[in-house]
Design a protein around this motif. Sequence first.
Motif, short mmCIF file in Angstrom:
data_model
loop_
_atom_site.label_atom_id
_atom_site.label_comp_id
_atom_site.label_asym_id
_atom_site.label_seq_id
_atom_site.Cartn_x
_atom_site.Cartn_y
_atom_site.Cartn_z
N PRO A 184 0.75 -1.18 -0.12
CA PRO A 184 0.02 -0.08 -0.02
C PRO A 184 0.90 1.34 -0.06
CG PRO A 184 0.16 -0.89 2.18
CD PRO A 184 0.72 -1.93 1.34
N ASP A 185 0.47 2.35 -0.65
CA ASP A 185 0.81 3.55 -0.50
C ASP A 185 1.07 4.17 1.14
OD1 ASP A 185 2.05 5.93 -1.36
OD2 ASP A 185 0.36 6.96 -2.04
N ARG A 186 2.45 4.58 1.51
CA ARG A 186 2.88 4.96 2.84
C ARG A 186 3.15 6.34 2.70
NH1 ARG A 186 2.75 0.56 6.39
NH2 ARG A 186 2.55 -1.68 5.28
N SER A 187 3.01 7.00 3.81
CA SER A 187 3.66 8.22 4.15
C SER A 187 4.94 8.18 4.27
CB SER A 187 2.96 9.16 4.96
OG SER A 187 3.08 8.39 6.35
N ALA A 188 5.92 9.32 4.49
CA ALA A 188 7.33 9.01 5.10
C ALA A 188 7.38 8.53 6.57
CB ALA A 188 7.72 10.42 5.09
N GLY A 189 6.40 8.59 7.25
CA GLY A 189 6.37 7.88 8.56
C GLY A 189 5.88 6.57 8.87
N GLY A 190 5.25 5.87 7.32
CA GLY A 190 5.16 4.55 7.43
C GLY A 190 3.64 4.27 7.56
N VAL A 191 2.91 5.63 7.51
CA VAL A 191 1.46 5.30 7.78
C VAL A 191 0.77 5.13 6.35
CG1 VAL A 191 -0.76 6.42 8.18
CG2 VAL A 191 1.43 6.92 9.67
N VAL A 192 -0.01 4.06 6.21
CA VAL A 192 -0.89 3.62 5.01
C VAL A 192 -1.60 5.01 4.71
CG1 VAL A 192 -2.24 2.19 3.91
CG2 VAL A 192 -0.73 1.10 5.64
N ASP A 242 -0.17 -7.59 -7.56
CA ASP A 242 0.62 -6.44 -7.16
C ASP A 242 0.28 -5.17 -7.46
OD1 ASP A 242 2.71 -8.59 -6.91
OD2 ASP A 242 3.19 -8.57 -9.15
N ASN A 243 -1.16 -4.95 -7.87
CA ASN A 243 -1.65 -3.78 -8.20
C ASN A 243 -2.90 -3.37 -7.45
OD1 ASN A 243 -1.35 -5.35 -11.28
ND2 ASN A 243 -0.27 -3.35 -11.01
N PHE A 244 -3.33 -4.06 -6.67
CA PHE A 244 -4.64 -3.90 -5.78
C PHE A 244 -4.49 -4.47 -4.21
CE2 PHE A 244 -6.58 -3.30 -9.80
CZ PHE A 244 -7.39 -2.21 -9.73
N ASP A 245 -5.11 -3.75 -3.42
CA ASP A 245 -5.10 -4.03 -1.81
C ASP A 245 -6.50 -4.82 -1.42
OD1 ASP A 245 -2.75 -2.48 -1.50
OD2 ASP A 245 -4.06 -0.66 -1.79
N ILE A 246 -7.59 -4.48 -2.22
CA ILE A 246 -8.65 -4.88 -1.63
C ILE A 246 -9.56 -5.38 -2.88
CG2 ILE A 246 -11.10 -4.82 -0.53
CD1 ILE A 246 -9.44 -2.64 1.26
N LEU A 247 -10.12 -6.66 -3.06
CA LEU A 247 -11.04 -7.15 -4.07
C LEU A 247 -12.43 -7.21 -3.38
CD1 LEU A 247 -8.80 -9.82 -5.76
CD2 LEU A 247 -8.66 -7.51 -6.06
N VAL A 289 -21.81 -11.68 -1.82
CA VAL A 289 -20.71 -10.22 -1.52
C VAL A 289 -19.67 -11.30 -0.85
CG1 VAL A 289 -21.93 -8.38 -1.71
CG2 VAL A 289 -21.96 -9.48 0.53
N MET A 290 -18.33 -10.75 -1.21
CA MET A 290 -17.24 -11.25 -0.53
C MET A 290 -15.90 -10.17 -0.66
SD MET A 290 -15.54 -14.64 -2.31
CE MET A 290 -14.59 -14.78 -1.17
N ALA A 291 -15.01 -10.62 -0.01
CA ALA A 291 -13.88 -9.61 -0.12
C ALA A 291 -12.62 -10.61 -0.04
CB ALA A 291 -13.90 -8.49 0.96
N TYR A 292 -11.58 -9.87 -0.79
CA TYR A 292 -10.07 -10.42 -0.65
C TYR A 292 -9.27 -9.25 -0.35
CZ TYR A 292 -11.46 -14.91 -3.15
OH TYR A 292 -12.20 -15.94 -3.62
N VAL A 293 -8.68 -9.37 0.94
CA VAL A 293 -7.70 -8.31 1.30
C VAL A 293 -6.31 -8.85 1.29
CG1 VAL A 293 -7.27 -6.91 3.46
CG2 VAL A 293 -9.57 -7.65 3.05
N HIS A 294 -5.52 -7.97 0.47
CA HIS A 294 -4.15 -8.34 0.20
C HIS A 294 -3.40 -8.45 1.84
CE1 HIS A 294 -0.02 -8.70 -1.42
NE2 HIS A 294 -0.66 -9.11 -2.41
N ARG A 295 -2.64 -9.39 1.73
CA ARG A 295 -1.81 -9.63 3.31
C ARG A 295 -1.06 -8.59 3.85
NH1 ARG A 295 -2.90 -14.84 5.02
NH2 ARG A 295 -3.55 -16.13 3.86
N HIS A 296 -0.55 -7.92 2.75
CA HIS A 296 0.28 -6.72 3.14
C HIS A 296 -0.38 -5.65 4.00
CE1 HIS A 296 -0.32 -5.04 -1.17
NE2 HIS A 296 -1.47 -4.40 -0.46
#
Length: 331
Positions: free
Chosen positions: A5-13, A39-44, A92-99
């Motif tokens: 995921p995109d993070r700030s300089a402090g490591g915050v998502v 490699d492109n998405f965080d949540i499906l 409905v369902m979701a896949y959440v990336h492990r990162h």
Amino acid sequence: MSRGPDRSAGGVVKDVHIFLQNVNKNYAHVDYVLESLKDNFDILFFQEPPWRTIRQTVSTTSAEGDDVVGAPKHPDWLYMVRLPTDGLNPCVMAYVHRHLACLRPSMRWDIIDYWDIFVLSLFTFKGAVNLLNVYSDNAHTTINLLSQEVDSLLALAHMGGDFNCHSEVWDPACSLHPLVVQCLLEFTSDISLEWAQPSNPGLTYIPHNPDLAGSMINLVFMGLLSERSDLLRLDPDHHGPLDHVPISTLVPISESKIRISRIVISRESPEEARFFVDLATGLWALTVEDLSSPDRIEVAAVAVAEIFSLAWNAHAKEVVVTTCSKSWWDN
């Protein structure tokens, strides 16, 4: 390797990238998406996911083994779904990336327990960010349910799905504005969400039958989190063999706060007791002698409304609904 995921300089998502599609129970397409988008998405967020026998496992009662039933799984994705109940497979369902495990993704059936609604919460340093995945059938069951449950919902950053709802508001080729659309728009307004128009507008449902017209029934509603216009796009590159076009949404989760407020009188509070006393006193003192004409009825109605208004304004207060609130009525 996943981009993370995109993070700030402090490591915050800072934001999460959501892929949303009605997959029409197509097992092979979901399997493909899990691998190709890792490699492109965080949540499906999927609507009408496949639910079938995947394999057999060893059984103590059957030589053929017991069926293992479900949707595709992938080592890079956390698999999140409500198991079938009363013979009804999940819609409905979701896949959440492990990162995103650092954000403790959670299914929130404690908020709304319904098989066509999926509430996903991510826990940031500012509190929970709540994302809604929706499937509404042709009878608009889920839209009607959401409208009834508006008081129990947490603040939402994103609501998307297959709404099966036609309107001129989001489809310029449609001349309809049925009552259910107004119901949906009032609900989203109440929770401070707005329909988000894709930066590349187009149809979201393209029937395989060329004799049928396409439409826009897959929708995303977002809070006022950013002034950027490129947060939401149709994703025809990952359309696959399906008739629903995917929607790609970038949802900021840490740069802004969502503020929702209501003017309320808390239940069973001293203010509520005083409100009822003032209301009863005002109505008791009201003199209504003649209701024989429309004009006199209107005068009486205005007087009653004024009593209610004065009592309400004297005892109501503003309540800010936060991501941790359970109801609009919370103190």
